[in-house]
Design a protein around this motif. Structure first.
Motif, PDB file in Angstrom:
ATOM      1  N   ARG A  62     -22.892  45.227  78.009  1.00 16.18           N
ATOM      2  CA  ARG A  62     -21.470  45.661  77.456  1.00 16.18           C
ATOM      3  C   ARG A  62     -21.405  46.419  76.114  1.00 16.18           C
ATOM      4  NH1 ARG A  62     -16.677  42.005  78.968  1.00 16.18           N
ATOM      5  NH2 ARG A  62     -16.754  43.136  80.868  1.00 16.18           N
ATOM      6  N   MET A  63     -21.461  47.725  76.255  1.00 14.80           N
ATOM      7  CA  MET A  63     -21.530  48.416  74.970  1.00 14.80           C
ATOM      8  C   MET A  63     -20.112  48.707  74.489  1.00 14.80           C
ATOM      9  SD  MET A  63     -24.503  48.967  76.688  1.00 14.80           S
ATOM     10  CE  MET A  63     -24.197  50.298  77.786  1.00 14.80           C
ATOM     11  N   ILE A  64     -20.216  48.542  73.192  1.00 15.58           N
ATOM     12  CA  ILE A  64     -18.861  48.612  72.558  1.00 15.58           C
ATOM     13  C   ILE A  64     -18.893  50.156  71.770  1.00 15.58           C
ATOM     14  CG2 ILE A  64     -16.946  47.947  70.867  1.00 15.58           C
ATOM     15  CD1 ILE A  64     -17.622  46.048  73.378  1.00 15.58           C
ATOM     16  N   VAL A  65     -18.096  51.089  72.036  1.00 16.19           N
ATOM     17  CA  VAL A  65     -18.076  52.306  71.348  1.00 16.19           C
ATOM     18  C   VAL A  65     -16.563  52.559  70.937  1.00 16.19           C
ATOM     19  CG1 VAL A  65     -20.002  53.075  72.733  1.00 16.19           C
ATOM     20  CG2 VAL A  65     -17.553  53.814  73.653  1.00 16.19           C
ATOM     21  N   ALA A  94     -15.458  50.239  82.756  1.00 19.77           N
ATOM     22  CA  ALA A  94     -14.953  50.554  81.437  1.00 19.77           C
ATOM     23  C   ALA A  94     -13.748  50.140  81.083  1.00 19.77           C
ATOM     24  CB  ALA A  94     -14.994  51.947  81.448  1.00 19.77           C
ATOM     25  N   GLY A  95     -13.432  49.428  80.170  1.00 21.00           N
ATOM     26  CA  GLY A  95     -12.230  48.935  79.801  1.00 21.00           C
ATOM     27  C   GLY A  95     -11.971  48.845  78.094  1.00 21.00           C
ATOM     28  N   ALA A 143     -14.956  49.530  75.877  1.00 23.50           N
ATOM     29  CA  ALA A 143     -16.218  48.674  76.357  1.00 23.50           C
ATOM     30  C   ALA A 143     -16.829  49.355  77.838  1.00 23.50           C
ATOM     31  CB  ALA A 143     -15.980  47.178  76.417  1.00 23.50           C
ATOM     32  N   VAL A 144     -18.012  49.634  77.701  1.00 21.62           N
ATOM     33  CA  VAL A 144     -18.726  50.376  78.868  1.00 21.62           C
ATOM     34  C   VAL A 144     -19.727  49.232  79.249  1.00 21.62           C
ATOM     35  CG1 VAL A 144     -19.989  51.927  80.033  1.00 21.62           C
ATOM     36  CG2 VAL A 144     -18.242  52.694  78.155  1.00 21.62           C
ATOM     37  N   SER A 145     -19.433  48.593  80.681  1.00 17.54           N
ATOM     38  CA  SER A 145     -20.273  47.700  81.019  1.00 17.54           C
ATOM     39  C   SER A 145     -21.168  48.149  82.158  1.00 17.54           C
ATOM     40  CB  SER A 145     -19.511  46.353  81.447  1.00 17.54           C
ATOM     41  OG  SER A 145     -18.529  45.895  80.341  1.00 17.54           O
TER      42      SER A 145
END
Length: 406
Positions: A62-65, A94-95, A143-145
């Protein structure tokens, strides 16, 4: 710091080309639909791809950008640039982030690739998702998971994110709770760009091609205080069509030689020119070429700058360059390197090879010892600026000249 790659690839001044030193893929994957390989919209976030550690099977990321420009039709680009076998992602969502690994209720949406929920990316390739309905505001924590069911071999990502993201075993990509994202990571995995479709067709982006200073080392983690972040906030409120910012810095990166990431010359096409909606390339590299007793001359470094500018101009981009900042007090500083830095900066201040200049050297240097960074801006190692220094750099960028027409 970023991992070492391309150890067999060496660059000499006579061979300043656009070739990428990368091994041929050992395996092939089925061709992806054109909609998955074609970039559209304007880049709102990006991070340079690099070789990471081994991929893990049945692992979630789960990447936070933090985005720059807002818009509709969000797309993400997943990457297998340094993989030696096909990469399959069987679930990508994505959320909007709420806090930690938890998402805002109702914001998490599944991403598809050519209409499919699963995508397999060939070694050395990237893939764009289909656009999501809805609008993403500017300056959003996204957040891209994603989940890798059977990943193995070298993974691709960005080692020094200056942002906490999350991993965990199993597929929890659809969950908005952060309960199953039990491990923190300071890297981004398998993700290197996000784009949107802005409300105005004229909106474009800046791509900052740089090293650890651009990557944000010594800025405060999780607060988005790299100098490109400050620049994005300025652009968001300014009367300009430049709104997007892509941070393409890699810690330790050089213009001429591979080592900490592929050289700027080798990664220019993938990390910068392939991004959608880029109007301006902001070139701020060189200190790593000259500080480590590499024997690089000003003439060789200038040749590298000219090659980057030539290729960016050929792609229809504006090129803004920045002078190399002071670093006396860093262990690798010596008078010989300082002489090269001064020669390079004289070239940058007078050349017509680029469209505009931002003089970061004058912004950062001490008036009492111009070879040193001003203590107020020093992150502590006499090379990397702190948050105040990062902001001063962004504030020094002339937004009017940044948006040049060519």
């Amino acid at each position: 710091m970023s991992g070492r790659i391309g150890r067999g690839c060496r660059v000499v001044a006579a061979l300043l080309t656009a070739a990428v030193c990368q091994s041929l893929p050992a395996q092939a994957a089925a061709p992806l639909p054109a909609s998955v390989t074609r970039a559209t919209g304007v880049v709102t976030w990006a991070a340079s791809a690099d070789r990471m550690s081994e991929g893990a099977a049945d692992e979630g990321y789960r990447m936070i950008v933090h985005t720059s420009v807002g818009g509709s039709g969000l797309r993400v680009r997943v990457t297998n640039a340094f993989g030696d076998r096909p990469l399959t992602l069987d679930s990508v969502w994505a959320g909007r982030r709420d806090h930690g690994a938890a998402l805002r209720r109702g914001s998490n949406r599944r991403l598809t690739f050519g209409g499919a929920r699963t995508v397999t990316v060939a070694p050395g390739a990237v893939a764009w998702s289909d656009p999501l309905p809805g609008t993403l505001p500017p300056g959003t924590d996204l957040a891209v998971s994603l989940h890798t069911p059977a990943a193995a071999g070298p993974a691709t990502g960005h080692g020094m994110a200056m942002q906490t993201s999350y991993t965990g075993p199993g597929n929890h990509t659809a969950e908005e709770s952060g309960a199953n994202w039990t491990r923190a990571t300071g890297s981004w995995w398998y993700l290197d760009a996000v784009s949107v479709r802005p409300s105005r067709a004229a909106v474009r982006a800046v791509a900052a091609l740089g090293d650890s200073i651009t990557d944000g080392w010594h800025s405060t983690t999780d607060l988005n205080r790299r100098w490109p972040d400050y620049l994005a906030r300025r652009l968001n409120t300014a009367r300009t069509d430049l709104k997007g910012v892509a941070n393409e810095g890699i810690s330790g990166n050089q213009v001429l030689a591979d080592g900490a990431g592929q050289s700027a010359l080798h990664r220019l096409d993938r990390d910068v020119l392939s991004l959608p909606g880029v109007r301006t390339v902001f070139l701020f590299e060189g200190v790593n070429d000259l500080k480590a007793h590499t024997g690089v001359t000003a003439a060789r470094l200038v040749a590298g700058y000219r090659e980057i500018a030539r290729r960016a101009h050929a792609a229809g981009k504006c090129v803004v360059a920045a002078t190399v900042g002071p670093f006396k007090g860093w262990p690798e500083w010596d008078p010989a390197a300082e002489t090269v830095r001064q020669e390079v900066n004289r070239y940058l201040r007078t050349t017509r090879d680029v469209d505009a200049l931002t003089d970061f050297d004058r912004v950062l240097r001490s008036p009492y010892d111009p070879e040193r960074i001003l203590p107020f801006f020093d992150g502590g190692d006499h090379l990397h600026p702190n948050d105040k220094g990062m902001q001063a750099m962004a504030d020094a960028v002339d937004l009017g000249r940044l948006n040049c027409a060519r």
